[in-house]
Motif scaffolding. Structure first.
Motif, PDB file in Angstrom:
ATOM      1  N   ILE A 198       1.929   6.514  13.719  1.00 12.87           N
ATOM      2  CA  ILE A 198       2.473   5.435  12.894  1.00 12.87           C
ATOM      3  C   ILE A 198       2.028   5.685  11.461  1.00 12.87           C
ATOM      4  O   ILE A 198       0.847   5.872  11.194  1.00 12.87           O
ATOM      5  CB  ILE A 198       1.984   4.060  13.378  1.00 12.87           C
ATOM      6  CG1 ILE A 198       2.307   3.878  14.861  1.00 12.87           C
ATOM      7  CG2 ILE A 198       2.608   2.951  12.535  1.00 12.87           C
ATOM      8  CD1 ILE A 198       1.662   2.673  15.492  1.00 12.87           C
ATOM      9  N   LEU A 199       2.994   5.686  10.553  1.00  9.58           N
ATOM     10  CA  LEU A 199       2.723   5.898   9.139  1.00  9.58           C
ATOM     11  C   LEU A 199       2.561   4.546   8.452  1.00  9.58           C
ATOM     12  O   LEU A 199       3.403   3.663   8.604  1.00  9.58           O
ATOM     13  CB  LEU A 199       3.874   6.674   8.495  1.00  9.58           C
ATOM     14  CG  LEU A 199       3.782   6.922   6.994  1.00  9.58           C
ATOM     15  CD1 LEU A 199       2.579   7.810   6.656  1.00  9.58           C
ATOM     16  CD2 LEU A 199       5.075   7.541   6.482  1.00  9.58           C
ATOM     17  N   TYR A 200       1.473   4.400   7.709  1.00  5.61           N
ATOM     18  CA  TYR A 200       1.176   3.171   6.973  1.00  5.61           C
ATOM     19  C   TYR A 200       0.994   3.478   5.491  1.00  5.61           C
ATOM     20  O   TYR A 200       0.618   4.585   5.118  1.00  5.61           O
ATOM     21  CB  TYR A 200      -0.135   2.548   7.464  1.00  5.61           C
ATOM     22  CG  TYR A 200      -0.072   1.868   8.797  1.00  5.61           C
ATOM     23  CD1 TYR A 200       0.279   0.528   8.900  1.00  5.61           C
ATOM     24  CD2 TYR A 200      -0.402   2.550   9.966  1.00  5.61           C
ATOM     25  CE1 TYR A 200       0.308  -0.108  10.133  1.00  5.61           C
ATOM     26  CE2 TYR A 200      -0.375   1.913  11.198  1.00  5.61           C
ATOM     27  CZ  TYR A 200      -0.019   0.590  11.264  1.00  5.61           C
ATOM     28  OH  TYR A 200       0.005  -0.048  12.482  1.00  5.61           O
ATOM     29  N   LYS A 201       1.205   2.438   4.681  1.00  5.17           N
ATOM     30  CA  LYS A 201       0.929   2.498   3.245  1.00  5.17           C
ATOM     31  C   LYS A 201      -0.005   1.341   2.903  1.00  5.17           C
ATOM     32  O   LYS A 201       0.275   0.189   3.231  1.00  5.17           O
ATOM     33  CB  LYS A 201       2.218   2.386   2.439  1.00  5.17           C
ATOM     34  CG  LYS A 201       2.020   2.525   0.946  1.00  5.17           C
ATOM     35  CD  LYS A 201       3.370   2.461   0.225  1.00  5.17           C
ATOM     36  CE  LYS A 201       3.201   2.643  -1.264  1.00  5.17           C
ATOM     37  NZ  LYS A 201       4.517   2.590  -1.949  1.00  5.17           N
ATOM     38  N   THR A 202      -1.121   1.653   2.248  1.00  5.45           N
ATOM     39  CA  THR A 202      -2.094   0.616   1.882  1.00  5.45           C
ATOM     40  C   THR A 202      -1.563  -0.194   0.696  1.00  5.45           C
ATOM     41  O   THR A 202      -0.656   0.247  -0.016  1.00  5.45           O
ATOM     42  CB  THR A 202      -3.447   1.229   1.482  1.00  5.45           C
ATOM     43  OG1 THR A 202      -3.283   1.937   0.247  1.00  5.45           O
ATOM     44  CG2 THR A 202      -3.993   2.152   2.556  1.00  5.45           C
ATOM     45  N   PRO A 203      -2.127  -1.376   0.458  1.00  6.00           N
ATOM     46  CA  PRO A 203      -1.723  -2.171  -0.714  1.00  6.00           C
ATOM     47  C   PRO A 203      -1.925  -1.416  -2.036  1.00  6.00           C
ATOM     48  O   PRO A 203      -1.234  -1.673  -3.011  1.00  6.00           O
ATOM     49  CB  PRO A 203      -2.629  -3.401  -0.639  1.00  6.00           C
ATOM     50  CG  PRO A 203      -2.989  -3.531   0.802  1.00  6.00           C
ATOM     51  CD  PRO A 203      -3.070  -2.118   1.306  1.00  6.00           C
ATOM     52  N   GLU A 204      -2.849  -0.447  -2.037  1.00  3.36           N
ATOM     53  CA  GLU A 204      -3.112   0.346  -3.251  1.00  3.36           C
ATOM     54  C   GLU A 204      -2.177   1.541  -3.388  1.00  3.36           C
ATOM     55  O   GLU A 204      -2.230   2.267  -4.373  1.00  3.36           O
ATOM     56  CB  GLU A 204      -4.568   0.854  -3.247  1.00  3.36           C
ATOM     57  CG  GLU A 204      -5.610  -0.245  -3.309  1.00  3.36           C
ATOM     58  CD  GLU A 204      -5.842  -0.916  -1.958  1.00  3.36           C
ATOM     59  OE1 GLU A 204      -5.587  -0.300  -0.891  1.00  3.36           O
ATOM     60  OE2 GLU A 204      -6.271  -2.085  -1.960  1.00  3.36           O
ATOM     61  N   GLY A 205      -1.324   1.784  -2.371  1.00  2.65           N
ATOM     62  CA  GLY A 205      -0.353   2.873  -2.449  1.00  2.65           C
ATOM     63  C   GLY A 205      -0.749   4.159  -1.752  1.00  2.65           C
ATOM     64  O   GLY A 205      -0.036   5.156  -1.841  1.00  2.65           O
ATOM     65  N   SER A 206      -1.865   4.161  -1.048  1.00  8.56           N
ATOM     66  CA  SER A 206      -2.287   5.344  -0.292  1.00  8.56           C
ATOM     67  C   SER A 206      -1.611   5.342   1.080  1.00  8.56           C
ATOM     68  O   SER A 206      -1.286   4.289   1.620  1.00  8.56           O
ATOM     69  CB  SER A 206      -3.797   5.352  -0.102  1.00  8.56           C
ATOM     70  OG  SER A 206      -4.453   5.408  -1.345  1.00  8.56           O
ATOM     71  N   TYR A 207      -1.416   6.525   1.646  1.00  6.41           N
ATOM     72  CA  TYR A 207      -0.775   6.657   2.949  1.00  6.41           C
ATOM     73  C   TYR A 207      -1.774   7.137   3.990  1.00  6.41           C
ATOM     74  O   TYR A 207      -2.701   7.885   3.686  1.00  6.41           O
ATOM     75  CB  TYR A 207       0.382   7.661   2.873  1.00  6.41           C
ATOM     76  CG  TYR A 207       1.554   7.140   2.090  1.00  6.41           C
ATOM     77  CD1 TYR A 207       2.582   6.454   2.726  1.00  6.41           C
ATOM     78  CD2 TYR A 207       1.627   7.326   0.717  1.00  6.41           C
ATOM     79  CE1 TYR A 207       3.658   5.967   2.005  1.00  6.41           C
ATOM     80  CE2 TYR A 207       2.702   6.842  -0.015  1.00  6.41           C
ATOM     81  CZ  TYR A 207       3.708   6.161   0.638  1.00  6.41           C
ATOM     82  OH  TYR A 207       4.774   5.665  -0.074  1.00  6.41           O
TER      83      TYR A 207
END
Length: 105
Positions: free
Chosen positions: A63-72
């Motif tokens: 599962i690919l996620y993106k953090t609120p800061e824009g990191s993956y």
């Protein structure tokens, strides 16, 4: 997955209706890597892909996620013979995230 059957009468014939419901378990994992927090509960789910079927020893899901800061980051889980015998978070670059999304289509 939950599966159950129900007998349905339509006219003179009885039909068995099988209903399968996929139960998505809430994925909760948090890991600190190089001073940054990667948390599945606060990140945005971008995409997911599965290999094999649930319960297979070599099957797995990424599962690919993106953090609120824009990191993956990737969250992986799978069977004991898969690349993810234990749940794992791996940070990845924007370029790798884009490539992963392209591979997943």
């Amino acid at each position: 997955m939950i599966s159950f059957q129900k007998s349905v009468n339509k006219g003179k014939k009885a039909h068995i209706l099988t209903i399968e419901i996929l139960v998505l378990r809430g994925i909760k994992m948090k890991k600190q890597i190089c001073g940054k927090i990667y948390d599945t509960e606060t990140a945005t789910l971008i995409a997911r892909r599965s290999f094999g079927s649930f319960g297979e020893e070599d099957g797995f899901e990424e599962i690919l996620y993106k953090t609120p800061e824009g990191s993956y980051f990737l969250f992986g889980k799978g069977g004991k013979n898969s690349p993810y015998p234990e749940e794992k978070i791996t940070r990845i670059s924007l370029a790798r995230a884009e490539a992963w999304k392209t591979e997943s289509k």
